[in-house]
Structures are given as structure tokens and as C-alpha cells.
Design an enzyme around this catalytic site. Structure first.
Site, PDB file in Angstrom:
ATOM      1  N   GLY A  73     -37.872 -28.230  -7.200  1.00  0.00           N
ATOM      2  CA  GLY A  73     -36.319 -27.625  -7.335  1.00  0.00           C
ATOM      3  C   GLY A  73     -35.757 -27.664  -8.429  1.00  0.00           C
ATOM      4  CB  ALA A  86     -48.067 -28.105 -12.240  1.00  0.00           C
ATOM      5  CE  LYS A 136     -49.720 -26.259  -3.412  1.00  0.00           C
ATOM      6  NZ  LYS A 136     -48.232 -25.750  -3.185  1.00  0.00           N
ATOM      7  CB  SER A 174     -46.047 -34.812  -4.850  1.00  0.00           C
ATOM      8  OG  SER A 174     -46.829 -34.397  -4.079  1.00  0.00           O
ATOM      9  CD  GLU A 231     -45.041 -32.792   0.945  1.00  0.00           C
ATOM     10  OE1 GLU A 231     -44.527 -31.859   1.277  1.00  0.00           O
ATOM     11  OE2 GLU A 231     -45.575 -33.045  -0.147  1.00  0.00           O
TER      12      GLU A 231
END
Length: 295
Positions: free
Chosen positions: A17, A124, A180, A250, A262
Site C-alpha cells: 500500500g 516487492a 502467485k 511477509s 496469511e
């Protein structure tokens, strides 16, 4: 120059972001941030090339007509639900996260006059103590998820091409999502388990495990009607490892600070989808078991 461009809002202050926000502001776009604490934010932005710059972002009180939601997979739907009462008719909503999204559920939470998009990016970036660093050149794939989005492509395309381009717009984002997913499944859990940067996965000791993980993803993809060639997918994984060698994934960063990962949308999705098809995925199952407490 900024006045010639539409206002856009970006949710949160994650690495992708802030990378998007920085590139937009430097290109003359008016961009603000939707933050938990609605205070202005000053960051240091370090591009791939050239000197770093200090940038200032206002905190928005009401999201603009162009809204980018680059949040964790588990936060995407709650974020959309929270923001929905504040959104204007005609708002273009772009969601992006690691792992396999539940597109059907997201579609049910927008109105007929709001555009919904999903973006998959290989750009990235990494958060620093004072801002964000662009750590690897990549590209992005964008797909419209409803008719209102389709009719607004001329407005959305230049925005996201500036933010996270080069941008490809596709009618079917599933191939990009599976590619991905394979990359995330190979890199993120292993780096999180071993506490290493992405580049360390180039070592010989990890090659058999990487191949096993990716091979299982390709088998599960085939069961879902998606052709994912093993050799080509492994090559893409190795390319990302090399391009982001200095990066800490991450997932590793989340594990280190005790934050939810995640994993459920990445390895969990592979394991659960394999189970639906009666497929054994021992390499991914082992990763899931090792990190399940973080999901």
C-alpha cells in the site's frame, strides 16, 4: 499536475500500500490513506533506484472514488464491510492480497453501482522503521469482477498502472492467482519456519522441498481445472527468490512479531482443496502443521 488526476485512497500502511501510495504521489496523483488512527503520515520512501524521499500523506475521513485495499487475506472482507457505508456510488474498489481470494463472497458485498476488482502483484516492497523500500521490480495483473468495473476501465487502468505497473488487465485472473499461490506456497512458509530471507531458499538443501511443494500445487490446480506446468512454475519460483533475495517474506515478518499470518489463504487453501479432491499433499500438509498456530 495533481489536480488533473482523480483523488484516490489506500487502506492501511502495509508495504504494498505504501509503495503504491508513494509512486502515485510522486507521479502527481492526489492520494490519501485510510488508517485506524486517522492522523497524517510521513514516511521515507526508498525507490529501486535513486535517492530516498520523505513523503507526507493525509488521512482520509471518507474514502475517495478510487479505493485500493491491499490488506491481509483474512482482513479483506471485514475491511470492505466496514468501509461500505462510507463509499460513494460509482466507487471503484480494488482488493489485493496474498493467497487465494474468495471472489464470490467479495462480490456479494458491493452494490450494483460499485466496481470491484482484484489485483495480483509481484512488486516487492518492505516496511522499514520509517517508511517503505521498493525491493524488487515486478508487475501486476488486474481483473474486473463485475459490470460496473468493466465500464470504468479507462479510469482505473492509469491509476493502477502508475501505482503498481506495468499492469496487465485480464478477463480471467485465475491463472495469475494460481501462479502467485504457487510462489507464495513455496517461499512464505519455508522462510517463516527457518527464519531466513528469500534468497536463502536458493541453497541446495531446499531444492527438493521446493519442488515437492510446487508439484503438489500443480496437481491441486489441475484438479480445479487449471493447467500449471511444473517446470515453468518452479522457474518462476526461482526467479522470485533471486529477485527478492534480500527480502524477508511477509509471513516471516508476521511470525516474528506474533501477528496472524496469511497461511490459511495460502497453504491452508491448498490442503483443504486437495482434501476435497481426495489428493495427498504431504509437503504442504507438513508446512500447515508446522505453522497452523499462526493462521
Amino acid at each position: 499536475m495533481a489536480s488533473a488526476q482523480p483523488q484516490c485512497s489506500i487502506v492501511g500502511q502495509g508495504a504494498i500500500g505504501l509503495l503504491a501510495a508513494s509512486r502515485l504521489q510522486l507521479a502527481g496523483w492526489a492520494v490519501d490513506l485510510w488508517l485506524r488512527q486517522p492522523n497524517p503520515l510521513r514516511i521515507d520512501f526508498h525507490p529501486l533506484q535513486g535517492p530516498g524521499q520523505s513523503l507526507n500523506f493525509a488521512a482520509c475521513q471518507r474514502p475517495a472514488e478510487l479505493l485500493f485495499i491491499p490488506v491481509k487475506a483474512y482482513a479483506a472482507l471485514p475491511c470492505l464491510q466496514q468501509l461500505q457505508p462510507l463509499l460513494q456510488p460509482g466507487t471503484q474498489i480494488v482488493i489485493s492480497h496474498n493467497g487465494m481470494p474468495d471472489l464470490a463472497t467479495l462480490q456479494r458485498h458491493v452494490t450494483v453501482n460499485q466496481g470491484l476488482w482484484f489485483l495480483s502483484t509481484s512488486q516487492a516492497a518492505m516496511r522499514t522503521a520509517t517508511g517503505v523500500r521498493h525491493t524488487g521490480a515486478g508487475s501486476s495483473v488486474l481483473a474486473a469482477l463485475n459490470d460496473t468495473a468493466l465500464s470504468s476501465q479507462p479510469k482505473v487502468e492509469p491509476w493502477l498502472n502508475t501505482a503498481l505497473g506495468p499492469l496487465t488487465i485480464t478477463a480471467d485472473i485465475q491463472p495469475a492467482l494460481w501462479r502467485k499461490l504457487a510462489i507464495n506456497a513455496a517461499i512464505n512458509p519455508l522462510t517463516a519456519i527457518h527464519g531466513i530471507n528469500n534468497g536463502a531458499l536458493a541453497a541446495a538443501e531446499f531444492q527438493a522441498q521446493l519442488e515437492a511443494i510446487v508439484s503438489e500445487v500443480c496437481v491441486v490446480a489441475a484438479a480445479e481445472g487449471m493447467h500449471l506446468p511444473l517446470a515453468e512454475t518452479l522457474q518462476q519460483v526461482q526467479q522470485v527468490i533471486a529477485a527478492t533475495a534480500a527480502n524477508y517474506s511477509s509471513m516471516l515478518q508476521d511470525v516474528r512479531v506474533g501477528r496472524r499470518t496469511e497461511l490459511a489463504a495460502i497453504t491452508g487453501y491448498i490442503v483443504n482443496t486437495a482434501a476435497r479432491h481426495g489428493l495427498a499433499v504431504p509437503a504442504n500438509q507438513a508446512l500447515w502443521q508446522a505453522l497452523a498456530s499462526t493462521a
